[in-house]
Design a protein around this motif. Structure first.
Motif, PDB file in Angstrom:
ATOM      1  N   GLU A  50      -3.341   7.805  -1.166  1.00 48.10           N
ATOM      2  CA  GLU A  50      -3.554   8.743  -0.066  1.00 48.10           C
ATOM      3  C   GLU A  50      -2.896  10.091  -0.332  1.00 48.10           C
ATOM      4  OE1 GLU A  50      -1.977   6.526   3.170  1.00 48.10           O
ATOM      5  OE2 GLU A  50      -3.800   5.315   3.455  1.00 48.10           O
ATOM      6  N   LYS A  51      -1.734  10.084  -0.974  1.00 51.34           N
ATOM      7  CA  LYS A  51      -0.993  11.324  -1.223  1.00 51.34           C
ATOM      8  C   LYS A  51      -1.399  12.018  -2.527  1.00 51.34           C
ATOM      9  CE  LYS A  51       1.715  11.067   2.414  1.00 51.34           C
ATOM     10  NZ  LYS A  51       1.687  12.088   3.492  1.00 51.34           N
ATOM     11  N   LEU A  52      -2.073  11.278  -3.413  1.00 48.51           N
ATOM     12  CA  LEU A  52      -2.478  11.840  -4.706  1.00 48.51           C
ATOM     13  C   LEU A  52      -3.981  11.639  -4.918  1.00 48.51           C
ATOM     14  CD1 LEU A  52       0.477  10.231  -6.663  1.00 48.51           C
ATOM     15  CD2 LEU A  52       0.261  12.677  -6.191  1.00 48.51           C
ATOM     16  N   PRO A  53      -4.797  12.122  -4.000  1.00 52.03           N
ATOM     17  CA  PRO A  53      -6.239  11.839  -4.067  1.00 52.03           C
ATOM     18  C   PRO A  53      -6.939  12.430  -5.275  1.00 52.03           C
ATOM     19  CG  PRO A  53      -5.792  13.535  -2.430  1.00 52.03           C
ATOM     20  CD  PRO A  53      -4.458  13.016  -2.861  1.00 52.03           C
ATOM     21  N   ALA A  54      -6.403  13.514  -5.822  1.00 48.78           N
ATOM     22  CA  ALA A  54      -7.071  14.170  -6.947  1.00 48.78           C
ATOM     23  C   ALA A  54      -6.652  13.599  -8.296  1.00 48.78           C
ATOM     24  CB  ALA A  54      -6.772  15.671  -6.921  1.00 48.78           C
ATOM     25  N   LEU A  55      -5.661  12.716  -8.292  1.00 47.32           N
ATOM     26  CA  LEU A  55      -5.163  12.164  -9.546  1.00 47.32           C
ATOM     27  C   LEU A  55      -5.741  10.785  -9.812  1.00 47.32           C
ATOM     28  CD1 LEU A  55      -3.176  14.539  -9.181  1.00 47.32           C
ATOM     29  CD2 LEU A  55      -1.409  13.067 -10.183  1.00 47.32           C
ATOM     30  N   HIS A  56      -5.864  10.459 -11.100  1.00 49.37           N
ATOM     31  CA  HIS A  56      -6.349   9.148 -11.506  1.00 49.37           C
ATOM     32  C   HIS A  56      -5.149   8.214 -11.619  1.00 49.37           C
ATOM     33  CE1 HIS A  56      -9.473   6.535 -13.013  1.00 49.37           C
ATOM     34  NE2 HIS A  56      -8.718   6.180 -14.026  1.00 49.37           N
ATOM     35  N   LEU A  57      -5.193   7.100 -10.895  1.00 45.82           N
ATOM     36  CA  LEU A  57      -4.064   6.172 -10.833  1.00 45.82           C
ATOM     37  C   LEU A  57      -4.442   4.842 -11.467  1.00 45.82           C
ATOM     38  CD1 LEU A  57      -2.945   6.880  -7.151  1.00 45.82           C
ATOM     39  CD2 LEU A  57      -2.304   8.105  -9.251  1.00 45.82           C
ATOM     40  N   ILE A  58      -3.690   4.480 -12.492  1.00 51.22           N
ATOM     41  CA  ILE A  58      -3.939   3.241 -13.234  1.00 51.22           C
ATOM     42  C   ILE A  58      -2.768   2.290 -13.030  1.00 51.22           C
ATOM     43  CG2 ILE A  58      -4.365   2.218 -15.499  1.00 51.22           C
ATOM     44  CD1 ILE A  58      -5.329   4.975 -16.425  1.00 51.22           C
ATOM     45  N   GLY A  59      -3.055   1.044 -12.785  1.00 54.02           N
ATOM     46  CA  GLY A  59      -2.004   0.055 -12.615  1.00 54.02           C
ATOM     47  C   GLY A  59      -1.968  -0.934 -13.765  1.00 54.02           C
ATOM     48  N   GLU A  60      -0.781  -1.154 -14.322  1.00 54.56           N
ATOM     49  CA  GLU A  60      -0.638  -2.157 -15.372  1.00 54.56           C
ATOM     50  C   GLU A  60      -0.493  -3.525 -14.722  1.00 54.56           C
ATOM     51  OE1 GLU A  60       2.078  -2.759 -19.335  1.00 54.56           O
ATOM     52  OE2 GLU A  60       3.140  -2.415 -17.448  1.00 54.56           O
ATOM     53  N   MET A  61      -1.360  -4.436 -15.130  1.00 54.42           N
ATOM     54  CA  MET A  61      -1.346  -5.791 -14.599  1.00 54.42           C
ATOM     55  C   MET A  61      -0.666  -6.729 -15.604  1.00 54.42           C
ATOM     56  SD  MET A  61      -3.027  -5.636 -11.618  1.00 54.42           S
ATOM     57  CE  MET A  61      -2.122  -4.083 -11.379  1.00 54.42           C
ATOM     58  N   ASN A  62       0.220  -7.572 -15.108  1.00 56.99           N
ATOM     59  CA  ASN A  62       0.877  -8.573 -15.943  1.00 56.99           C
ATOM     60  C   ASN A  62       0.723  -9.945 -15.294  1.00 56.99           C
ATOM     61  OD1 ASN A  62       2.007  -6.705 -17.885  1.00 56.99           O
ATOM     62  ND2 ASN A  62       3.471  -6.100 -16.314  1.00 56.99           N
ATOM     63  N   ASP A  63       0.193 -10.895 -16.062  1.00 60.49           N
ATOM     64  CA  ASP A  63       0.082 -12.283 -15.589  1.00 60.49           C
ATOM     65  C   ASP A  63      -0.690 -12.400 -14.275  1.00 60.49           C
ATOM     66  OD1 ASP A  63       1.625 -13.192 -17.774  1.00 60.49           O
ATOM     67  OD2 ASP A  63       3.454 -12.650 -16.700  1.00 60.49           O
ATOM     68  N   VAL A  64      -1.823 -11.719 -14.199  1.00 58.29           N
ATOM     69  CA  VAL A  64      -2.687 -11.836 -13.016  1.00 58.29           C
ATOM     70  C   VAL A  64      -4.109 -12.142 -13.459  1.00 58.29           C
ATOM     71  CG1 VAL A  64      -1.287 -10.239 -11.639  1.00 58.29           C
ATOM     72  CG2 VAL A  64      -3.237  -9.370 -12.946  1.00 58.29           C
ATOM     73  N   THR A  65      -4.892 -12.699 -12.554  1.00 53.09           N
ATOM     74  CA  THR A  65      -6.295 -12.981 -12.812  1.00 53.09           C
ATOM     75  C   THR A  65      -7.140 -11.762 -12.437  1.00 53.09           C
ATOM     76  OG1 THR A  65      -6.706 -13.816 -10.589  1.00 53.09           O
ATOM     77  CG2 THR A  65      -5.882 -15.400 -12.234  1.00 53.09           C
ATOM     78  N   PRO A  66      -8.391 -11.710 -12.869  1.00 55.17           N
ATOM     79  CA  PRO A  66      -9.263 -10.606 -12.438  1.00 55.17           C
ATOM     80  C   PRO A  66      -9.367 -10.519 -10.921  1.00 55.17           C
ATOM     81  CG  PRO A  66     -10.263 -11.761 -14.277  1.00 55.17           C
ATOM     82  CD  PRO A  66      -9.056 -12.563 -13.884  1.00 55.17           C
ATOM     83  N   GLU A  67      -9.439 -11.669 -10.254  1.00 57.90           N
ATOM     84  CA  GLU A  67      -9.559 -11.663  -8.794  1.00 57.90           C
ATOM     85  C   GLU A  67      -8.308 -11.064  -8.148  1.00 57.90           C
ATOM     86  OE1 GLU A  67     -12.232 -14.849 -10.384  1.00 57.90           O
ATOM     87  OE2 GLU A  67     -10.156 -14.212 -10.761  1.00 57.90           O
ATOM     88  N   GLU A  68      -7.129 -11.403  -8.673  1.00 53.71           N
ATOM     89  CA  GLU A  68      -5.887 -10.841  -8.131  1.00 53.71           C
ATOM     90  C   GLU A  68      -5.800  -9.346  -8.410  1.00 53.71           C
ATOM     91  OE1 GLU A  68      -2.971 -14.766  -8.554  1.00 53.71           O
ATOM     92  OE2 GLU A  68      -3.309 -13.441 -10.278  1.00 53.71           O
TER      93      GLU A  68
END
Length: 500
Positions: free
Chosen positions: A221-239
């Motif tokens: 919400e505060k950074l709408p113009a930026l691309h935000l990527i999250g690193e996933m560790n030990d999670v399934t695609p559904e999670e």
């Protein structure tokens, strides 16, 4: 040898045929990106004046890489086909913490790398080269010496002031209480300020799955113009899909890394598991084309180590793996040094200095497949349909608008032959290879593809090529002229010998 000669003949014919695939202009869509993750300290030393903690005799110490060094190598990255770079954390760190994850103060820059102004200059040059810049932002765990950890008023900003981490070379870290709204607001303010001051294009939130999906909604919400990527560790695609739903634009495919490495560390291994995971991504994510696929990262052993353990030549293994990553749905990402097959176990051993003067064979191949990905919309945005999977031989179709591609990857130890029914394609057209110049036409109701061991080809379905008489005539003239030249030289040499 016959296939090589065939390629030498066919490539000029394709150039003269007038049916070559045309490149698109760079899209604003992030699924068009080809990413490169780099560790600033281990990349390039461009400014010796900030080498206060550098000790090149100790591989666990700072080695001197900095913002100026990255800026100086942007041309190299552009030539490699990279369109976005993700830089390691830029905030002040513990002494010697070259990797950037032991943050001690978010309000200060890591002086070993340079100033905000130097980062801003790097970003400016990157944008001139059409390269986007993202910064790794560790927002879930910091150094036990972080300034917040020493503030009694912020005691509830942490769930633990010293907790062992994985991988273990990270040591003990303070774990942030991401349920605390004050912490969230403080982190968002840091992110907004850094983006405003430097012009970066987004953030890579390392260990994003260490916080609940809802934690990241306010960042979106505060950074709408930026691309935000999250690193996933030990999670399934559904999670992981819950994080995309909460506001992150993309996530890393943690579930894909191990099976991808297992598949390509050696030959004759099934690609069935990776294929099924790709299909699952199509089902569970809003934009599966933005899911990031990586073979290794700052936290893992080098993929090259897997190959070495299998007694395999890493160059061929990397070519197969990267061709697969660059041509299947999703956003491919390369960790620095992969293009020169860097080796090493997780930690210091895997974080060797980048060598820009090593063998260029793999680098040149990456440039080739990156150009195909850039030129062919179907590789970036097309549908995905597996056609054949058997013990290392993978054949699949990518389609986008009027473009149809067939990708064939022979990750086996023998020459392989596969047939594709004409109803999957068009019997009135032909398949033209864009990597090695192979070609196939329909016969007896099917297209036949033959690939040598550890070879890949990307075929475009195009109109049939007629005989290019003008080109053949020109080649005959060249050959005849050359033979006449040799005859004249021979005659002159014979006369000279007779006079002696």
């Amino acid at each position: 040898m016959k296939r090589q000669l065939f390629s030498l003949v066919m490539i000029p014919l394709l150039l003269f045929s007038g049916s070559a695939v045309l490149a698109e202009e760079k899209s604003e869509e992030w699924h068009d990106e080809t990413m490169y993750f780099l560790m600033t300290d281990r990349f390039m030393n461009g400014d010796p004046t900030n080498n206060a903690q550098v000790n090149n005799e100790d591989p666990s110490a700072y080695q001197g890489g900095d913002f100026k060094g990255v800026e100086d190598q942007l041309d190299y990255l552009q030539e490699l086909g990279i369109t976005s770079i993700v830089m390691s954390p830029v905030f002040e760190n513990e002494a010697g913490a070259y990797h950037g994850y032991s943050v001690t103060d978010y309000s200060k820059m890591n002086e070993q790398f340079g100033s905000k102004k130097e980062l801003q200059r790097l970003v400016k040059k990157a944008h001139e080269l059409d390269i986007r810049v993202l910064v790794d932002f560790p927002a879930t765990r910091v150094s036990t010496k972080h300034v917040w950890a020493g503030d009694p008023a912020k005691e509830d900003w942490f769930t633990s002031l010293s907790s062992a981490q994985e991988p273990n070379w990270l040591g003990n870290m303070a774990e942030i209480n991401t349920a605390n709204v004050d912490v969230q607001n403080a982190l968002i303010n840091v992110a907004v300020e850094l983006a405003d001051d430097t012009g970066i294009d987004g953030y890579f939130f390392s260990n994003a799955s260490g916080a609940a999906p809802s934690f990241w909604t306010a960042f979106d919400e505060k950074l709408p113009a930026l691309h935000l990527i999250g690193e996933m560790n030990d999670v399934t695609p559904e999670e992981a899909a819950a994080y995309e739903e909460a506001g992150l634009d993309s996530v890393t495919a943690a579930w894909m890394q191990e099976p991808l490495r297992k598949q390509f560390a050696t030959v004759d291994r099934s690609s069935e598991e990776v294929k099924e995971l790709l299909l699952k991504e199509q089902d569970v994510f809003k934009d599966p084309l933005e899911i990031i696929h990586m073979a290794d990262s700052a936290l893992t052993d080098r993929f090259t180590l897997d190959m070495a353990n299998e007694n395999m030549f890493p160059g061929a293994r990397w070519k197969m793996a990267l061709t697969y990553m660059y041509t299947t749905p999703g956003t491919p990402a390369v960790f620095y040094g992969s293009e020169i097959a860097q080796n090493g176990e997780s930690g210091v051993d895997a974080h060797g200095l980048m060598n820009f003067r090593t063998d260029q064979e793999l680098v040149d191949y990456i440039k080739q497949i990156a150009k195909l990905r850039a030129d062919l919309p179907a590789l970036r945005q097309g549908s995905y349909k597996p056609l054949y999977e058997k013990e290392g031989l993978s054949v699949f179709k990518r389609e986008y608008e009027n473009e149809t591609l067939i990708v064939a990857i022979n990750n086996t130890g023998e020459t392989q032959k596969v047939t594709i029914p004409v109803d999957e394609l068009d019997p009135e057209k032909e398949l033209r290879g864009l990597l090695a110049g192979d070609m196939s036409r329909a016969a007896d109701g099917e297209f036949t593809i033959i690939l040598d061991r550890e070879e890949a080809e990307v075929y475009a379905l195009t109109e049939k090529t007629g005989i290019n008489y003008a080109f053949i005539g020109a080649m005959i003239i060249v050959y005849v002229t050359f033979m006449i030249f040799l005859y004249i030289v021979w005659k002159r040499g014979k006369r000279a010998a007779g006079k002696e």
